[in-house]
Design an enzyme around this catalytic site. Sequence first.
Site, PDB file in Angstrom:
ATOM      1  N   ASN A   9       0.901  -1.199   0.144  1.00  0.00           N
ATOM      2  CA  ASN A   9       0.318   0.307  -0.475  1.00  0.00           C
ATOM      3  C   ASN A   9       1.159   0.869  -0.359  1.00  0.00           C
ATOM      4  O   ASN A   9       1.858   1.879   0.582  1.00  0.00           O
ATOM      5  CB  ASN A   9      -1.178  -0.654   1.445  1.00  0.00           C
ATOM      6  CG  ASN A   9      -1.881   1.716   1.796  1.00  0.00           C
ATOM      7  OD1 ASN A   9      -2.018   2.236   0.927  1.00  0.00           O
ATOM      8  ND2 ASN A   9      -1.884   1.114   3.062  1.00  0.00           N
ATOM      9  N   LYS A  11       0.015   4.217  -0.283  1.00  0.00           N
ATOM     10  CA  LYS A  11      -0.700   5.452   0.429  1.00  0.00           C
ATOM     11  C   LYS A  11      -0.244   7.305  -0.421  1.00  0.00           C
ATOM     12  O   LYS A  11       0.476   6.505  -2.235  1.00  0.00           O
ATOM     13  CB  LYS A  11      -0.103   5.942   1.832  1.00  0.00           C
ATOM     14  CG  LYS A  11       0.049   4.233   2.911  1.00  0.00           C
ATOM     15  CD  LYS A  11      -0.105   4.340   3.743  1.00  0.00           C
ATOM     16  CE  LYS A  11      -0.113   3.451   4.963  1.00  0.00           C
ATOM     17  NZ  LYS A  11       0.132   3.245   6.399  1.00  0.00           N
ATOM     18  N   HIS A  96      -9.597   1.426   4.703  1.00  0.00           N
ATOM     19  CA  HIS A  96      -8.644   1.557   6.273  1.00  0.00           C
ATOM     20  C   HIS A  96      -8.124   2.539   7.197  1.00  0.00           C
ATOM     21  O   HIS A  96      -8.887   2.884   6.981  1.00  0.00           O
ATOM     22  CB  HIS A  96      -7.352   1.333   5.215  1.00  0.00           C
ATOM     23  CG  HIS A  96      -5.577   1.670   5.349  1.00  0.00           C
ATOM     24  ND1 HIS A  96      -4.993   3.198   5.838  1.00  0.00           N
ATOM     25  CD2 HIS A  96      -4.824   1.277   5.203  1.00  0.00           C
ATOM     26  CE1 HIS A  96      -3.974   2.750   6.411  1.00  0.00           C
ATOM     27  NE2 HIS A  96      -3.634   1.815   5.970  1.00  0.00           N
ATOM     28  N   GLU A  98      -6.230   5.076   7.874  1.00  0.00           N
ATOM     29  CA  GLU A  98      -6.277   6.566   7.747  1.00  0.00           C
ATOM     30  C   GLU A  98      -7.632   6.603   7.311  1.00  0.00           C
ATOM     31  O   GLU A  98      -7.856   8.067   7.197  1.00  0.00           O
ATOM     32  CB  GLU A  98      -4.879   6.392   6.690  1.00  0.00           C
ATOM     33  CG  GLU A  98      -4.239   6.071   7.519  1.00  0.00           C
ATOM     34  CD  GLU A  98      -3.067   5.392   7.324  1.00  0.00           C
ATOM     35  OE1 GLU A  98      -2.908   5.273   5.746  1.00  0.00           O
ATOM     36  OE2 GLU A  98      -1.971   4.982   7.390  1.00  0.00           O
ATOM     37  N   GLU A 168      -5.391  -5.527  10.644  1.00  0.00           N
ATOM     38  CA  GLU A 168      -3.950  -3.979  10.663  1.00  0.00           C
ATOM     39  C   GLU A 168      -4.273  -3.321  11.947  1.00  0.00           C
ATOM     40  O   GLU A 168      -4.897  -2.268  12.207  1.00  0.00           O
ATOM     41  CB  GLU A 168      -3.870  -3.265   9.670  1.00  0.00           C
ATOM     42  CG  GLU A 168      -3.342  -3.386   8.023  1.00  0.00           C
ATOM     43  CD  GLU A 168      -3.336  -2.326   7.624  1.00  0.00           C
ATOM     44  OE1 GLU A 168      -2.054  -2.867   6.636  1.00  0.00           O
ATOM     45  OE2 GLU A 168      -4.050  -1.195   7.191  1.00  0.00           O
ATOM     46  N   GLY A 174       2.508   1.970  10.057  1.00  0.00           N
ATOM     47  CA  GLY A 174       3.588   3.243  10.134  1.00  0.00           C
ATOM     48  C   GLY A 174       4.618   3.789  11.785  1.00  0.00           C
ATOM     49  O   GLY A 174       4.986   4.805  12.245  1.00  0.00           O
ATOM     50  N   SER A 213       3.925  -1.793  10.347  1.00  0.00           N
ATOM     51  CA  SER A 213       5.329  -1.927  10.403  1.00  0.00           C
ATOM     52  C   SER A 213       5.989  -3.932  10.077  1.00  0.00           C
ATOM     53  O   SER A 213       7.033  -4.197  10.140  1.00  0.00           O
ATOM     54  CB  SER A 213       5.985  -1.691  12.174  1.00  0.00           C
ATOM     55  OG  SER A 213       5.679  -0.869  12.066  1.00  0.00           O
ATOM     56  N   GLY A 234       3.615  -1.304   4.229  1.00  0.00           N
ATOM     57  CA  GLY A 234       3.366   0.269   4.063  1.00  0.00           C
ATOM     58  C   GLY A 234       4.571   0.712   3.540  1.00  0.00           C
ATOM     59  O   GLY A 234       4.636   0.649   2.409  1.00  0.00           O
TER      60      GLY A 234
HETATM   61  P1  13P Z   1       3.420   0.058   7.468  1.00  0.00           P
HETATM   62  O1  13P Z   1       3.719  -0.743   6.844  1.00  0.00           O
HETATM   63  O2  13P Z   1       3.704   1.964   7.082  1.00  0.00           O
HETATM   64  O3  13P Z   1       3.503   0.347   9.204  1.00  0.00           O
HETATM   65  O4  13P Z   1       1.829   0.373   7.242  1.00  0.00           O
HETATM   66  C1  13P Z   1       0.165  -0.510   7.343  1.00  0.00           C
HETATM   67  C2  13P Z   1      -0.250   0.050   6.488  1.00  0.00           C
HETATM   68  O5  13P Z   1      -0.988   0.567   7.100  1.00  0.00           O
HETATM   69  C3  13P Z   1      -1.011  -0.608   5.076  1.00  0.00           C
HETATM   70  O6  13P Z   1      -1.402  -0.864   4.104  1.00  0.00           O
END
Ligand code: 13P
Length: 251
Positions: A9, A11, A96, A98, A168, A174, A213, A234
């Site tokens: 992803n 983003k 998601h 976010e 997640e 992140g 992560s 991510g």
């Molecule tokens: P990270 O791998 O950066 O923690 O993000 C995970 C994520 O939100 C994937 O959709």
Amino acid sequence: MRQTIVAGNWKLNGTRDSVKNLINGIKNGLDNNDKACVIISPVAIHMGLILKLLSDFSGIKVGSQNACANDSGAYTGELSCAMLQEYNVEYVIVGHSERRSLFKENDDDVANRFKAVKDSGLIPILCVGETLEERESDQTEVIISRQLDAVIDKFGVDSLQNSVIAYEPVWAIGTGKTATGEQAQEVHNFIRQKIAKLNQVISDKIQILYGGSVNGGNAKELFGKNDIDGGLIGGASLKADEFLKIIKAAN
Ligand code: 13P
């Protein structure tokens, strides 16, 4: 056996040049021994370029980071499933964290988007996960259940057929703070058992990805757990070498 999925992803990241280098780097690092289904979800504006770069290569599938519940009309800023399908996008991330927290998509919005993706024949990757506060107050299962029930109660457990779920935990996204294999497995197993009570066949088949992560160093341990069928990645999907390590961890 469920095939492992490694989905990137991206983003809100990338320039024309950087996404070109990244996709070529990933493409060149893949080989016939790789077992995972690899998916990349770029920013919408980069999709055309990426689909073109992948036109002669079937080893990477393209996903969208979201999709509208409606097919067309006055929905400024949205992308419809019909449009995504016309361009050979195959997967769509929905719900998601976010989108839920920053863009205020509630459970019902997410369920409607999920249904639109399903109805169009695309494959949804339905994200669920608890915040740190919710985990610390022992609410993890309550939250995950609520997020899943928003879809199941409205559209039935059958809507989970040919769908993917991504667990997640918000506190792991992140932050560099990954859930341990045991912590993730516990929630993945909870999700699978919850679905099994309604439909054993769907429960056995549905791929449940872990996200938060994931990197080249921890992917193998996570993917080794019974109910973890891959990852939604991510930050580490923005570096070809690191993303390839995660893909290879599925072999
Ligand atoms: P990270 O791998 O950066 O923690 O993000 C995970 C994520 O939100 C994937 O959709």
